[in-house]
Design an enzyme around this catalytic site. Structure first.
Site, PDB file in Angstrom:
ATOM      1  N   GLU A 202      40.536  27.020  42.981  1.00 16.85           N
ATOM      2  CA  GLU A 202      41.158  28.070  42.155  1.00 16.85           C
ATOM      3  C   GLU A 202      41.996  27.457  41.040  1.00 16.85           C
ATOM      4  O   GLU A 202      42.031  27.968  39.919  1.00 16.85           O
ATOM      5  CB  GLU A 202      42.036  28.986  43.020  1.00 16.85           C
ATOM      6  CG  GLU A 202      41.310  29.657  44.188  1.00 16.85           C
ATOM      7  CD  GLU A 202      40.323  30.735  43.750  1.00 16.85           C
ATOM      8  OE1 GLU A 202      40.204  31.004  42.541  1.00 16.85           O
ATOM      9  OE2 GLU A 202      39.650  31.296  44.636  1.00 16.85           O
ATOM     10  N   ASP A 340      28.231  29.359  45.769  1.00 21.05           N
ATOM     11  CA  ASP A 340      27.875  29.840  44.424  1.00 21.05           C
ATOM     12  C   ASP A 340      28.031  28.888  43.242  1.00 21.05           C
ATOM     13  O   ASP A 340      27.059  28.414  42.671  1.00 21.05           O
ATOM     14  CB  ASP A 340      28.601  31.161  44.136  1.00 21.05           C
ATOM     15  CG  ASP A 340      30.057  31.193  44.627  1.00 21.05           C
ATOM     16  OD1 ASP A 340      30.659  30.124  44.784  1.00 21.05           O
ATOM     17  OD2 ASP A 340      30.595  32.297  44.843  1.00 21.05           O
ATOM     18  N   GLU A 458      31.357  44.983  48.352  1.00 27.43           N
ATOM     19  CA  GLU A 458      31.503  43.530  48.494  1.00 27.43           C
ATOM     20  C   GLU A 458      30.326  42.963  49.297  1.00 27.43           C
ATOM     21  O   GLU A 458      29.773  41.941  48.952  1.00 27.43           O
ATOM     22  CB  GLU A 458      32.834  43.212  49.196  1.00 27.43           C
ATOM     23  CG  GLU A 458      33.085  41.747  49.481  1.00 27.43           C
ATOM     24  CD  GLU A 458      33.427  40.903  48.249  1.00 27.43           C
ATOM     25  OE1 GLU A 458      33.405  41.440  47.121  1.00 27.43           O
ATOM     26  OE2 GLU A 458      33.703  39.709  48.416  1.00 27.43           O
ATOM     27  N   GLU A 493      30.707  39.702  38.837  1.00 20.19           N
ATOM     28  CA  GLU A 493      29.405  39.007  38.829  1.00 20.19           C
ATOM     29  C   GLU A 493      28.228  39.859  38.346  1.00 20.19           C
ATOM     30  O   GLU A 493      27.340  39.357  37.652  1.00 20.19           O
ATOM     31  CB  GLU A 493      29.087  38.424  40.217  1.00 20.19           C
ATOM     32  CG  GLU A 493      29.991  37.280  40.636  1.00 20.19           C
ATOM     33  CD  GLU A 493      31.371  37.746  41.108  1.00 20.19           C
ATOM     34  OE1 GLU A 493      31.524  38.958  41.407  1.00 20.19           O
ATOM     35  OE2 GLU A 493      32.297  36.923  41.168  1.00 20.19           O
TER      36      GLU A 493
END
Ligand SMILES: *[C@@H]1O[C@H](CO)[C@@H](O)[C@H](O)[C@H]1NC(C)=O
Ligand SMILES: *[C@@H]1O[C@H](CO)[C@@H](O)[C@H](O)[C@H]1NC(C)=O
Ligand SMILES: *[C@@H]1O[C@H](CO)[C@@H](O)[C@H](O)[C@H]1NC(C)=O
Ligand SMILES: *[C@@H]1O[C@H](CO)[C@@H](O)[C@H](O)[C@H]1NC(C)=O
Ligand SMILES: *[C@@H]1O[C@H](CO)[C@@H](O)[C@H](O)[C@H]1NC(C)=O
Ligand SMILES: *[C@@H]1O[C@H](CO)[C@@H](O)[C@H](O)[C@H]1NC(C)=O
Ligand SMILES: *[C@@H]1O[C@H](CO)[C@@H](O)[C@H](O)[C@H]1NC(C)=O
Length: 588
Positions: A202, A340, A458, A493
């Protein structure tokens, strides 16, 4: 033993002189190869724009050294495991990359008017949330959009502030940008100011990516942003000081600053190890300091060497041992959560490197091998009404290739795959990737449209057709068999993939798709102070959480704005977006 670059206190005029002579020489020698990109707008008078700071096609030499040592300097922490020799960025000139964006024609006045109305609506939503962050949560990581409070989970260093800088620039909010940069310049990344444990993933994608991108958008003119990027880069680099130079992905900065011995986790996540490459490559490009690039080459080499040794060769398991490092043991594979951006960064780092050897073919090979496996084993066609031509990538469990089992679940996070395949398909001229990318991107748009309030869950589940060919739907309802995790975190996304679909194909029907998605999201998530995550998207008037992640401003609203912008803004041929939607300038 290699000596760490010594911080030299050369007076500024000397750097300027050496730099200027070097610059003149470089310009004379290879003037044709240099390109100073057009400046979208000027915040600083020309006289304050030192030539050396504008984006160069090749890294500056000598390398940039931060001059302001009034703050904590992470370079000062003694290195316990120095590297014996640094790998350098390739310096050879690249052949031009394949074009990514569609060649757009001048649209009609009517289409232009609609586009601008929609763009204004997105900007208003951004402005409202930004103002609220400024008034209620300034310098905190996140705004709480229901109570008007704040919360800190990313270091407590103003994640929303740093994450929003480039959106402010792209939305032409010039005064807010200037105000935000001067505040961000003030942030101290000293260990005592941090929360106890940082996610380096992050920190890299939000803070380092945020500063690099804002710097790139100013055409490398605002050196305050370079300085902050280097401060964060040096902090992150300190987490690489382990026996095998693999980073500590959950890192305790105070212990590291005290000189405690550190080692990488034996139980880590794929996304957390593979998502440094864009930020560290770009940081070496803009500073000329090769420590960052060297650090990620070591990771890429380890991943490359083990890509064919996993239980599903071509892909790496989501759970990995970083301390060894051993990427071969796990049996869960996915393009989504926990994995990802490791896949996403393969073609994107290739693009950032302009495909220059030897790294260009390495990233290309790794991407193509991974996608070959992913296309063969993770995709399913959902059994839904009307037989739409869509596909979804699912999680897979495998002890070996022959036992690979799909879950046929759908994660919101996996929706970025559409955009990645469109980009990769254009970069490497592969129509299969373009086609699959389109089907995944349109699949996610389908999931929005066919969910109860027009917002995707989600995580949800579907029945799969026996093959990737269309099959008949027997039953009733939308086709979803369940919503196993019905929350909505304001994630980007799906909209990200629609952005790629629009910019790559030029098909304006994707603007209409995005507009519907935006309206459903804005209407259902709007609060007094901004926009809030939803607890349950299966209910009308869904209950909300007091949470607005920084990616709402950094990613979701940015991609929406760009879908309704002139296609030159943030062009996919000039910029490559990190996994937090921060555009980095492709050097050329
Ligand atoms: C160095 O940082 C301090 C704030 O910490 C600031 O007041 C000063 O202007 C900075 N100096 C330079 C040369 O950037
Ligand atoms: C870095 O280390 C040097 C030498 O130990 C010291 O003089 C300087 O104050 C330190 N700088 C910072 C910002 O910690
Ligand atoms: C950006 O904003 C300025 C005023 O703040 C305005 O003059 C300019 O036209 C705007 N540019 C664009 C591209 O909207
Ligand atoms: C920088 O930080 C100091 C001390 O925390 C504060 O007084 C000052 O107002 C800040 N400057 C900006 C531009 O935010
Ligand atoms: C796996 O790939 C590496 C790197 O490309 C190669 O050196 C090695 O020979 C391959 N091993 C097998 C078993 O295919
Ligand atoms: C395109 O990608 C597919 C799937 O990964 C692969 O099978 C095919 O060989 C590639 N085609 C080209 C021309 O590279
Ligand atoms: C644009 O995309 C839509 C949705 O995928 C499709 O139905 C339409 O045929 C496309 N138009 C063109 C000109 O390709």
């Amino acid at each position: 033993m290699f000596e760490q670059p010594v911080v030299k206190f050369i007076r500024r005029w000397r750097i300027a002189c050496i730099g200027l002579v070097a610059a003149v020489f470089v310009i004379l020698a290879i003037s044709l190869s240099l390109r100073f990109a057009p400046l979208p707008q000027r915040l600083f008078p020309i006289s304050q724009q030192p030539r050396l700071r504008s984006c160069l096609a090749s890294p500056p030499s000598p390398s940039y050294i931060p001059t302001n040592h009034s703050r904590f300097d992470w370079r000062n922490v003694t290195v316990k495991h120095p590297v014996s020799s640094l790998v350098s960025l390739p310096t050879a000139w690249a052949t031009p990359l394949a074009r990514i964006q569609h060649v757009f024609e001048q649209p009609s006045q009517e289409i232009e008017a609609t586009r601008k109305d929609r763009q204004r609506a997105v900007k208003e939503t951004f402005e409202r949330a930004w103002k609220s962050y400024k008034d209620n949560a300034w310098l905190q990581d996140e705004l709480r959009p229901i109570s008007g409070g704040s919360k800190n989970e990313f270091g407590g260093w103003g994640a929303t502030l740093v994450d929003s800088l480039d959106t402010l620039w792209m939305m032409n909010m010039t005064e807010n940008f200037e105000f935000a940069v001067s505040a961000a310049f003030n942030i101290s990344f000293a260990p005592e100011t941090s929360i106890e444990e940082l996610s380096m993933f992050e920190t890299v994608i939000r803070f380092l990516g945020g500063f690099i991108s804002a710097y790139d958008l100013t055409d490398c003119k605002d050196s305050r942003l370079l300085q902050k990027a280097v401060e964060v880069g040096d902090l992150v680099y300190a987490a690489f000081d382990t026996p095998n130079r693999m980073p500590v992905t959950r890192w305790k900065p105070r212990l590291a600053a005290e000189g405690q011995e550190q080692s990488a986790l034996s139980s880590g996540l794929l996304a957390e190890i593979g998502s440094f490459s864009m930020e560290f490559t770009r940081l070496s490009q803009i500073t000329g300091d090769m420590r960052y690039f060297d650090a990620i080459v070591r990771i890429t080499e380890a991943m490359d060497a083990q890509q064919n040794l996993t239980k599903l060769p071509g892909m790496w398991p989501t759970e990995i041992d970083i301390a060894t490092p051993d990427f071969t043991k796990g049996s869960k594979f996915s393009l989504g959560a926990e994995a990802d951006s490791t896949y996403e960064y393969l073609p994107k780092t290739y693009q950032l490197l302009q495909g220059v050897e030897p790294y260009g073919s390495q990233y290309r090979k790794m991407y193509e091998y991974a996608m070959d496996t992913a296309i063969r084993h993770t995709l399913f066609r959902p059994m839904v009404p009307g037989q739409p031509d869509i596909l979804f990538p699912s999680k897979v469990h495998a002890q070996d290739v022959s036992s690979a089992q799909r879950e046929n679940s759908l994660e919101h996070l996996v929706c970025f795959v559409g955009g990645m395949l469109l980009l990769g398909g254009r970069l490497f001229t592969n129509d299969t990737h373009i086609e699959v990318g389109r089907k995944v991107g349109e699949g996610c748009a389908w999931a929005y449209k066919n969910s109860p309030i027009g917002i995707m869950a989600e995580e949800s589940s579907l029945s799969a057709c026996p093959s990737l060919d269309p099959c008949e739907f027997k039953g009733s309802g939308s086709g979803f068999t369940g919503f196993s995790h019905p929350v909505f975190y304001l994630r980007p996304e799906a909209i990200e993939s629609i952005f790629y679909l629009y910019r790559v194909t030029g098909n304006s029907s994707y603007q209409d798709v995005a507009w519907e998605m935006f309206q459903a999201i804005d209407k259902n998530t709007k609060t007094e102070f901004g926009n809030a995550a939803l607890q349950d998207m299966t209910r009308q008037n869904p209950p909300k959480d007091d949470s607005m992640q920084s990616f709402w401003l950094a990613e979701t609203l940015k991609y929406l704005y760009l879908i309704f912008s002139e296609p030159e803004l943030g062009s996919l041929d000039d910029f490559v977006y990190n996994t937090e939607a921060h555009p980095f300038r492709i050097p050329k």
